[in-house]
Design a protein around this motif. Structure first.
Motif, PDB file in Angstrom:
ATOM      1  N   THR A 154       4.619  -4.166   5.358  1.00 47.10           N
ATOM      2  CA  THR A 154       3.563  -4.357   4.426  1.00 47.10           C
ATOM      3  C   THR A 154       3.464  -3.454   3.458  1.00 47.10           C
TER       4      THR A 154
ATOM      5  N   ARG B 273       5.816   5.159   9.300  1.00 46.86           N
ATOM      6  CA  ARG B 273       5.394   4.263   8.192  1.00 46.86           C
ATOM      7  C   ARG B 273       6.782   4.298   7.124  1.00 46.86           C
TER       8      ARG B 273
ATOM      9  N   SER C  98       1.509  -1.297   2.684  1.00 47.61           N
ATOM     10  CA  SER C  98       1.160  -0.124   3.160  1.00 47.61           C
ATOM     11  C   SER C  98       2.048   0.706   3.861  1.00 47.61           C
TER      12      SER C  98
ATOM     13  N   GLU D 289       3.517  -0.465   6.859  1.00 56.20           N
ATOM     14  CA  GLU D 289       3.568  -0.813   8.341  1.00 56.20           C
ATOM     15  C   GLU D 289       4.383  -1.760   8.634  1.00 56.20           C
TER      16      GLU D 289
END
Length: 575
Positions: A230, A259, A232, A234
């Protein structure tokens, strides 16, 4: 990178391939470390990689058994068989990777087959010649002794047997592929030399055989349904069917604790996943460091290449590639060297990662200097040593074979193309024929001054740059001294661009008293004054004025005056 187009600008005893602008890179790959993985995360990654790796090995065995009889229906059957034990997208990635691996092994077998054929032809030719028969520029001569002749006759039989076996495998479509690498497989028998224990080797071997590759798909969420990252950072993985019980999210997915944040090209990557364009991911373990990494890759739209005329407009940097350094020199658009030569060293010893880092560092320094020169392109030789490494071609020159075998021409070329495109520089490839020889002959001595020593590699970079700019490699020579010819009043050697043989040796400007050359050779090289940039009658045009070998000028003048008097007497009688 080599093209078959032939230019009429440089013609000597052979024809050279025309310079051309190399196409830019078509793909991008960036990598990031997976930090903060828990023990459960690593356990899941190992189980998924081992399970998919076993499926990939089984699929490769089926593909190799099909050989050249494989078709689209066989491919679909393989994919259906794998779908039940993984997923449709995992199965598609596995079958595609298997097909690429088989095709790579097929191309390697063809290259080996061609090298065997070349070796057999060379040995057969040299065995057909008498011992110590001298060779020519185009073909080697006979062997040095009867002992060497006998040894090569034995080797000819070995190569013929190998060639017959390779041809049989090629016709049958058989390839030899090792998942994990043949070098790592052979290391199992030399653990002491590699400094590994059996357990350490086993860990590396298994990690190399894992399969954690997921192809991207445009139109799907974030460009990949199997391995999803994603904006972000993830990261989640779609688990295969037998491992769905390990999922910690809906739809059989496992979300990792780490991450992802791509520092290099992160903005470009974020733009792609924001618009759901395809991005492929590969997860692998570095056993030596104990670290997990993820590599994202995607294809780029084809960027139009800079035209050759535009690349030549502001000059060019000529680069000579050597085993341990780049030799570079900046040239203006007229082909004149500017400033001093530069050298960018690299060390190709050590492992593959060290060699690649050395090449990238040298290319980075080269591109920064080229950009500071204000040029738009870099000229480099179109090197390809695929057919130049055999022991049959170079014989006893073992060090030379090791030299050209150690030069990473393919990787260097791909690295230079990709990095030059990012720096906004075009790459012009030229024919490498005679660049070192002619560069040293025409440019090494003139460019050497008291405070600057020019090597043959520096001179070769000038030759490469001039060929890329469309100029002949040789330079203008100084006019003759006073009281010879016409008192330094004319240029002596500059031929027209279309003049045949302008790269060849030049005739002397002043005619010697005794000239032993036949009179009909003057038109075959660039020294003929008929093709020079000057008006008026060409020197040496009157073939009668050239004395025959062994005759002095006084005798020739007397004969000429006698013929003229006879012509005048005949004309008077006619009147």
């Amino acid at each position: 990178m080599r093209q078959s187009a032939i230019t009429g600008e440089e013609v000597t005893a052979k024809s050279f391939a025309a310079p051309f602008v190399a196409a830019g890179p078509s793909g991008v790959a960036v990598r990031d470390r997976l930090k903060g993985l828990t023990a459960q995360d690593e356990r899941v990654l190992r189980l998924v990689g081992a399970h998919l790796g076993s499926l990939a090995g089984r699929d490769l065995r089926i593909r190799c058994a099909d050989g050249v009889d494989h078709d689209a229906e066989c491919w679909a059957a393989r994919k259906r068989e794998l779908t039940g034990e993984s997923s449709a997208r995992w199965a598609g990635s596995i079958t595609k990777a298997t097909h690429d691996l088989w095709a790579l092994a097929r191309r390697g077998r063809l290259a080996y087959l061609r090298s065997l054929e070349a070796g057999v032809r060379t040995i057969e030719h040299r065995l057909s010649l008498p011992v110590r028969e001298p060779g020519t520029k185009r073909a080697p001569g006979g062997y040095r002794s009867r002992k060497e002749w006998f040894a090569k006759s034995r080797r000819l039989g070995v190569l013929r047997d190998r060639l017959a076996a390779e041809r049989a495998d090629w016709d049958a479509g058989r390839v030899h592929v090792v998942r994990g690498g043949r070098r790592m497989l052979n290391t199992r028998h030399h653990l002491a030399e590699a400094g590994l224990t059996e357990g350490e080797w086993r860990e590396r071997w298994e990690a190399r055989r894992w399969f954690l590759h997921a192809d991207g798909e445009s139109g799907k969420r974030y460009g990949n349904e199997t391995v999803r990252v994603t904006p972000s950072g993830e990261m989640s993985i779609r688990l295969p069917a037998p491992l769905v019980h390990l999922a910690n999210a809906s739809h059989g997915r496992y979300v990792l604790s780490a991450r992802v944040a791509f520092q290099h090209r992160g903005v470009e990557w974020a733009d792609r996943i924001a618009t759901n364009r395809a991005v492929a991911y590969r997860i692998h373990l570095d056993v030596d460091r104990g670290r997990w990494y993820v590599t994202a890759s995607w294809q780029r739209a084809a960027v139009p290449c800079l035209s050759l005329a535009a690349a030549r407009a502001s000059g060019m940097v000529g680069v000579d590639t050597n085993a341990d350094h780049f030799a570079a020199w900046c040239l203006d658009r007229h082909g004149n060297p500017i400033g001093d030569p530069h050298r960018f060293d690299y060390d190709l010893s050590g492992d593959a990662a060290h060699r690649d880092a050395q090449v990238r560092h040298a290319i980075t320094r080269l591109l920064r200097w080229a950009a500071s020169c204000g040029v738009a392109a870099i000229a480099i030789e179109d090197l390809d040593f695929a057919a130049e490494k055999s022991r049959e071609k170079h014989g006893r020159r073992k060090k030379f074979r090791q030299l050209i075998s150690g030069m990473p021409t393919g990787k260097l070329r791909s690295r230079l193309v990709a990095m030059a495109a990012e720096a906004g520089l075009a790459l012009v490839a030229v024919d490498p024929a005679y660049t070192s020889k002619w560069g040293a002959k025409h440019w090494r001595e003139p460019m050497t001054v008291k405070n600057r020593k020019v090597s043959r590699h520096d001179a070769a970079s000038i030759a490469i740059g001039r060929r890329a700019l469309g100029h002949p490699i040789r330079r203008r020579t100084a006019p003759p001294p006073h009281d010879q010819s016409d008192r330094a009043g004319h240029r002596t050697v500059q031929a027209r661009p279309g003049a045949p043989g302008r790269e060849g040796p030049r005739q002397p400007v002043t005619e010697p008293a005794l000239d032993a050359r036949p009179p009909d050779r003057g038109h075959k090289n660039a020294g003929n004054q008929r093709v020079q940039h000057r008006s008026g009658r060409a020197q040496h045009q009157d073939t009668d004025a050239r004395p025959a070998p062994g005759r002095c000028l006084a005798t020739v003048d007397a004969e000429r005056e006698h013929r003229r008097s006879q012509q005048r007497a005949t004309a008077e009688q006619v009147e």
